[in-house]
Design an enzyme around this catalytic site. Structure first.
Site, PDB file in Angstrom:
ATOM      1  N   ASP A 111       0.841  -1.185   0.000  1.00 15.56           N
ATOM      2  CA  ASP A 111       0.000   0.000   0.000  1.00 15.56           C
ATOM      3  C   ASP A 111       0.880   1.239   0.000  1.00 15.56           C
ATOM      4  OD1 ASP A 111      -2.896   0.784   0.271  1.00 15.56           O
ATOM      5  OD2 ASP A 111      -2.982  -1.134   1.304  1.00 15.56           O
ATOM      6  N   GLU A 134      -6.824   3.787  -5.636  1.00 11.71           N
ATOM      7  CA  GLU A 134      -8.126   3.864  -4.965  1.00 11.71           C
ATOM      8  C   GLU A 134      -8.788   5.164  -5.409  1.00 11.71           C
ATOM      9  OE1 GLU A 134      -9.974   3.709  -0.443  1.00 11.71           O
ATOM     10  OE2 GLU A 134      -8.098   4.779  -0.798  1.00 11.71           O
ATOM     11  N   ASP A 175      -3.247   4.360  -2.241  1.00  9.88           N
ATOM     12  CA  ASP A 175      -4.346   4.786  -1.382  1.00  9.88           C
ATOM     13  C   ASP A 175      -4.794   6.207  -1.730  1.00  9.88           C
ATOM     14  OD1 ASP A 175      -5.958   4.231   1.096  1.00  9.88           O
ATOM     15  OD2 ASP A 175      -4.824   5.945   1.871  1.00  9.88           O
ATOM     16  N   HIS A 192     -10.884  -4.368   2.541  1.00 12.06           N
ATOM     17  CA  HIS A 192     -10.788  -4.107   3.974  1.00 12.06           C
ATOM     18  C   HIS A 192     -11.740  -3.016   4.450  1.00 12.06           C
ATOM     19  CE1 HIS A 192      -8.390  -1.079   1.994  1.00 12.06           C
ATOM     20  NE2 HIS A 192      -8.345  -0.370   3.103  1.00 12.06           N
ATOM     21  N   ASP A 193     -12.438  -2.350   3.541  1.00 14.18           N
ATOM     22  CA  ASP A 193     -13.278  -1.201   3.895  1.00 14.18           C
ATOM     23  C   ASP A 193     -14.765  -1.485   3.802  1.00 14.18           C
ATOM     24  OD1 ASP A 193     -11.340   0.644   4.615  1.00 14.18           O
ATOM     25  OD2 ASP A 193     -11.099   1.433   2.587  1.00 14.18           O
TER      26      ASP A 193
END
Length: 586
Positions: A107, A278, A214, A355-356
């Site tokens: 990330d 993202e 990210d 993960h969100d």
């Protein structure tokens, strides 16, 4: 040149055909009994990862961090959070992935740092510090009565405003996320150079194969900092994404990062690096293509979140106020992001979990005992047959589900969840919105980020085999029924089904990875059917999203097609069984 001038048949490259597998280090596997997953724990499961048939491991943030936002608040890009291990442990994981023929990406979290990062400590030490301008500092405004006000009325991601007062220097600093996550000022060239060296080159020099980037479209803000229009008359803070998302210099910044840093490196086997951004709050395909057109030399692909946001309310303040949705909405979203790359030199991604977000079986299928395995297999067929690069999230391959609804909100650990919950409780108790608490609790039980962060369920031993100590987050109550060890022994398990589908996706990559998408029967609320085309080859995918049998869609199955896969062992010729998925191919 417009991105639409691209070839009709997409250029082939390794990362388009790869399957990526996201690991959330806190929750994957603990090797030392401290309750936190760690890098040695991941290493101990390298054979499991290899056996899945995946090509790339995506490791969520393992950098040094106070863990306010589970590692997305980085205090040192060049160090590892001690409970996860050491930099040397990460180097060993990189090597192990490569030995097993897998690549690994990290990330890249560079929109903001932790307030514990040395850069921010220096920045806040005085107004004259050389790093003062590496973050956004502004003086207070004042109302007509002389009371201090933040520089803008912007609402942030985690509930609350985007400015925090610093008593020491008597100014506010900007943070789109938690108050402990100050935003870096990409307008400052020295700051950008430091990011490139510390967060990017440091890890590329150790042999990683790329980055998941990210919050990639938030580096450029409108630095005149205008107030947002008032859309909520009951609050001072207002939604303001138009001022800090897809800003005026965003493409310039990403191009610079790519051409001056990333392009200097290759993967361990000499292939181009991979980047996946993202990209939230960018609904227009034309705008997305600017990021992913090969000619633009910015990003290889991005995540679009329309599917995973199904059920979320409008705007930030209503995010967890569940909005009921119908299957045609999902179909239109899938069609939109499958079709937007056709005739272009851009590329797309395929995913249903990360993960969100809450677990897909609980959100889009049915997690009742009689339906959860069938739902998991049906959803696998739905997404593993779509065009683009496939991303899986840990536990998805064994059909992990949301936390039980009888868990108290105290079991939820995520900073966003807790902030929204506190806001909802206050709103209900103050009678501003008496039903807010009940509604937000329901929304969090379906969609909270915590559901994806429950420890991985390895086996039926204590704590699901995740740890010998006390887990940082409670293990799911059903780990004895849903776990990898049991499924590895069962040829009809969700895990076995994922492995078969991943092999078929590679075998028929022409039609599944590169094929064009044709939606069938778009208004049907029970079944989802689509065709995939690649030259003379075609596939038909038929999915039942209900707990009752459904007729086969009106277009029917062409005579030259044969059944390639079904989520049921026995199929019915005249109907699709509850939560069944099938794929036919010619």
């Amino acid at each position: 040149m417009s991105p639409h001038a691209g070839p009709l048949i997409h250029t082939r490259t390794w990362w388009k055909e790869a399957t990526f597998y996201q690991i959330y280090p806190a929750s994957f596997k603990d090797s030392d009994g401290d309750g936190w997953g760690d890098i040695p724990g991941i290493l101990s499961k390298i054979n499991y990862l290899s056996s899945l048939g995946i090509d790339v491991v995506w490791l969520s943030p393992m950098f040094d961090s106070p863990q306010i936002d589970m590692g997305y608040d980085v205090s040192n890009y060049e160090a590892t959070y001690a409970p996860y291990g050491t930099v040397e442990d990460v180097e060993r994981l990189i090597e192990a992935c490569h030995v097993h023929g897998m690549k690994i990406i990290l990330d890249l979290v560079v929109n903001h740092t932790s307030d514990q990062h040395d850069w921010f400590k220096e920045s806040r030490s005085s107004k004259s510090n050389p790093k003062r301008d590496w973050y956004f500092w502004r003086p207070a405004r004042h109302d007509e009565q002389g009371n201090p006000l933040p520089p803008t009325n912007w609402r942030g991601y985690f509930a609350g405003g985007t400015w925090t007062w610093d008593e020491h220097t008597q100014e506010y600093y900007l943070h789109l996320y938690d108050t402990s996550q100050p935003d870096l000022n990409w307008e400052n060239e020295e700051c950008r150079k430091a990011i490139y060296n510390s967060a990017i080159r440091f890890w590329l020099d150790k042999g990683i194969d790329g980055f998941r980037v990210d919050t990639v479209n938030k580096y450029s803000k409108h630095v005149d900092f205008p107030d947002a229009p008032v859309t909520d008359s009951n609050a001072f803070i207002q939604p303001a994404a138009q001022f800090w998302c897809n800003g005026p210099r965003i493409h310039e910044f990403i191009k610079e990062m790519n051409t001056t840093v990333l392009s200097e490196y290759t993967t361990y086997d000499g292939q181009p690096l991979v980047t996946v951004g993202e990209l939230s709050l960018t609904p227009d395909p034309e705008d997305v293509l600017r990021y992913v057109s090969a000619r633009e030399k910015e990003l290889d692909m991005v995540f679009q979140f329309d599917v995973t946001h199904l059920g979320q309310g409008n705007g930030f303040q209503d995010k967890y106020d569940f909005a009921r949705w119908k299957l045609p909405e999902m179909k239109r979203i899938v069609e939109k992001w499958q079709a937007f790359i056709e005739g272009t030199d851009g590329w797309t991604t395929v995913f249903i979990e990360n993960h969100d977000n809450g677990r897909s079986v609980s959100r889009f299928g049915n997690d009742a005992p009689e339906w959860r395995e069938k739902s998991a297999k049906m959803l696998a067929l739905c997404f593993l047959t779509q065009t683009g690069t496939l991303f899986l999230y840990q536990g998805q391959e064994i059909g992990m589900i949301n936390a039980p609804k009888d868990w108290s909100m105290e079991e939820y650990k995520d900073v966003e969840t807790q902030n929204y919950w506190k806001e909802a409780v206050q709103s209900s108790e103050s009678r501003v919105d008496p039903t807010c608490e009940e509604r937000i609790k329901h929304g969090l039980q379906l969609m909270a980020r915590d559901h994806a962060r429950l420890p991985f369920q390895w086996d039926s031993s204590a704590n699901a085999g995740f740890t010998t100590g006390k887990p940082w987050m409670r293990v799911h109550d059903l780990y004895k029924e849903i776990n990898a060890e049991a499924q590895e022994k069962d040829s009809e398990s969700v895990l076995a089904f994922y492995k078969r589908l991943l092999r078929l996706r590679k075998e028929y990559r022409d039609v599944f990875v590169y094929g064009t998408f044709e939606l069938l029967d778009p208004e049907n609320e029970g079944t989802f059917a689509f065709r995939k085309h690649y030259q003379e080859r075609a596939a038909l995918v038929v999915l039942n999203f209900t707990a009752g049998s459904q007729p086969i869609p009106g277009q029917g199955i062409e005579r030259d097609m044969t059944l390639l896969a079904s989520s049921y062992q026995k199929i019915a010729l005249d109907s699709i069984q509850p939560f069944e998925g099938r794929v036919y191919i010619n």
